[in-house]
Design an enzyme around this catalytic site. Structure first.
Site, short mmCIF file in Angstrom:
data_model
loop_
_atom_site.label_atom_id
_atom_site.label_comp_id
_atom_site.label_asym_id
_atom_site.label_seq_id
_atom_site.Cartn_x
_atom_site.Cartn_y
_atom_site.Cartn_z
CE1 TYR A 61 -1.42 -11.78 4.85
CE2 TYR A 61 -3.24 -10.37 4.20
CZ TYR A 61 -2.05 -10.56 4.87
OH TYR A 61 -1.48 -9.52 5.56
CB CYS A 113 -8.61 -36.10 -0.44
SG CYS A 113 -8.32 -36.78 -2.05
N PRO A 125 0.87 -1.65 5.28
CG PRO A 125 0.33 -0.30 3.45
CD PRO A 125 1.28 -0.40 4.60
N GLY A 126 -0.62 -4.52 3.83
CA GLY A 126 -0.38 -5.66 2.96
C GLY A 126 -1.56 -5.84 2.03
NE ARG A 127 -6.89 -8.33 4.59
CZ ARG A 127 -7.08 -9.64 4.78
NH1 ARG A 127 -7.69 -10.36 3.87
NH2 ARG A 127 -6.67 -10.22 5.90
C1 LIG Z 1 3.17 -6.93 11.77
C2 LIG Z 1 2.24 -6.85 10.62
N1 LIG Z 1 2.25 -5.77 9.85
C3 LIG Z 1 1.45 -5.65 8.77
C4 LIG Z 1 0.56 -6.65 8.44
C5 LIG Z 1 -0.29 -6.47 7.22
O1 LIG Z 1 -1.64 -6.49 7.52
P1 LIG Z 1 -2.70 -6.18 6.39
O2 LIG Z 1 -2.47 -7.14 5.29
O3 LIG Z 1 -4.01 -6.37 7.05
O4 LIG Z 1 -2.49 -4.77 5.97
C6 LIG Z 1 0.49 -7.79 9.23
C7 LIG Z 1 -0.50 -8.83 8.92
O5 LIG Z 1 -1.08 -9.48 9.74
C8 LIG Z 1 1.36 -7.91 10.35
O6 LIG Z 1 1.33 -8.99 11.12
#
Ligand SMILES: Cc1ncc(COP(=O)(O)O)c(C=O)c1O
Length: 424
Positions: A374, A345, A276-278
């Site tokens: 992001y 711009c 997970p990132g987001r």
């Molecule tokens: C390979 C991979 N893993 C994990 C993520 C994290 O995704 P998210 O931020 O939606 O959890 C991404 C994001 O696109 C990704 O490309």
């Protein structure tokens, strides 16, 4: 505790007033709540308590060292997609065995860096990459642990076509029908070991259908791969994609996600990896910006602020919605309907269009919410803009995690006189 809350009219992050930070470090400024991130890690980790699992935070969402340290200390592993992110992860103190290295286009140098570092898994995305990794590992006298990132080729429902990654024909992953062939190639090479199989189907996925369908598809591959490659598999990677609230959406169905993981772990006997990132960082961050001007033209009211698409690309790139409020006025303050725009711009340089926002005057501060993922990582120098400062708040204390760039930083890599070489 809510990470962002008003005390009287003043918006705070944890115990610190945002306008005090703005006055001290200037704007635009990204401000992150450490405790929000810890809370997110714990929420996912606890939901999966009875599933053999490891969380590998996806550094692409936010690779600030201060944030990586918070996650590492909370117990997270990390997922990186470039040599630069690998460098950042190692520098933030992640052990190589806590790092997964993915990415659709890793260069030979990047693969060598990952293999030399001894990361837990190199997630490969093509047949050619398996052979390249094998060659590099052989030249280093090592055996490398590979994960196959598979394109499960399922239907993905997402707010924007750019955030879908697991449908047939997308550039990501080994095409589903090629996976058995890839497994037999890996089996025949002496410096690779196939340890993982995984997917990442998309981002900000409000429905779990794509995760569920993708997991089913991976589970059928596990059997086939075992028949070909023997018993080397140890991990099943479900990727990232858990959604966050940008407006009034419901919270992510973390328990539903955990139940997909539980089922996959039971049926495969493999450890579940998640990336997970987001989910971890989006709502931990705000972008603080100062109102420069108000103006009216062609019937549109504009609020011109000092942050722009160079700091937050998501509105123009993904048509993304970000909540905006004033730092020092509450919701009952008079509102106007306006476009909130930056100084770049480009007509695409906007944060909100025809939005009801506080009737702010030049000099006042606004916050743009949910920018922890992001946000800064997609910043650019367009219009020779310096990248903003990043601040981490932890309880009643705060620190600058990334200082604001200087004009000198912008030109640091340009020699004043060109060093011409003979190209004839
Ligand atoms: C390979 C991979 N893993 C994990 C993520 C994290 O995704 P998210 O931020 O939606 O959890 C991404 C994001 O696109 C990704 O490309």
């Amino acid at each position: 505790m809510e990470a962002f809350a008003r005390q009287d009219t003043s918006l705070h992050v944890e115990g610190v007033a945002l306008d005090a930070i703005a006055r001290e470090v200037g704007t635009p400024a990204f401000v992150y709540s450490a405790n929000h991130i810890r809370g997110r890690y714990t929420a996912l980790h606890s939901a999966m308590a009875d599933v053999p699992h490891r969380i590998h935070y996806s550094a692409k969402a936010n690779a600030c060292r201060g944030i990586l340290s918070v996650l590492r200390e909370a117990g997270s592993g990390i997922d990186v997609v470039s040599g630069g992110e690998l460098f950042r992860a190692l520098r933030a103190g992640f052990a190589p065995e806590d790092i997964i290295f993915g990415g659709v286009g890793k260069t030979e140098d990047e693969l060598r860096e990952g293999i030399s570092a001894g990361v837990k898994l190199i997630n490969v995305e093509s047949l050619a990459e398996i052979e390249l990794a094998n060659g590099i590992a052989a030249s280093l006298g090592r055996t490398v642990n590979l994960g196959f990132r598979v394109n499960p080729e399922v239907a993905v429902e997402s707010a924007h076509k750019y955030t879908k990654t697991g449908e047939k024909g997308h550039k990501f992953g080994i095409p589903y029908d090629d996976v058995e062939h890839a497994a037999s190639i890996a089996k025949g090479l002496s410096n690779v070991r196939l340890r993982g199989i995984g997917m990442h189907v998309g981002s900000q996925l409000r429905s779990l259908d794509a995760h569920r369908a993708g997991a089913e598809r991976l589970l059928s591959l596990v059997e086939a791969v075992r028949r070909i490659a023997g018993d080397s598999l140890v991990a099943l990677d479900l990727g990232g994609g858990l959604p966050v609230r940008y407006d009034d959406e419901s919270e992510a169905d973390v328990l539903g996600f955990a139940s997909i993981a539980r089922d996959a772990a039971k049926r495969s006997g493999l450890e579940i990896l998640v990336e997970p990132g987001r989910f971890m960082v989006a709502n931990a961050g705000v972008l603080l910006t100062r109102v420069l001007y108000r103006k009216r033209t062609g019937g549109t009211e504009y609020v011109v602020v000092d942050a722009g698409m160079t700091e937050l690309l998501r509105p123009s790139h993904y048509d993304a919605y970000h909540r905006i409020e004033a730092v020092s006025r509450d919701d009952r303050a008079p509102q106007i309907v306006a476009d909130v725009v930056g100084p770049v711009c480009e007509s695409g340089d906007f944060f909100a269009r025809a939005r009801s926002v506080p009737d702010v005057a030049p000099g006042e501060y606004l916050v743009i919410h949910s920018v922890g993922a992001y946000g800064f990582v997609m910043a650019s120098h367009y219009n020779a803009r310096r990248r903003a400062v990043e601040v981490v708040v932890d309880g009643n204390r705060w620190a600058v995690a990334t200082r604001r760039e200087t004009y000198e930083d912008l030109v640091r890599h340009e020699p004043p006189v060109l060093d011409w070489r003979d190209g004839a």
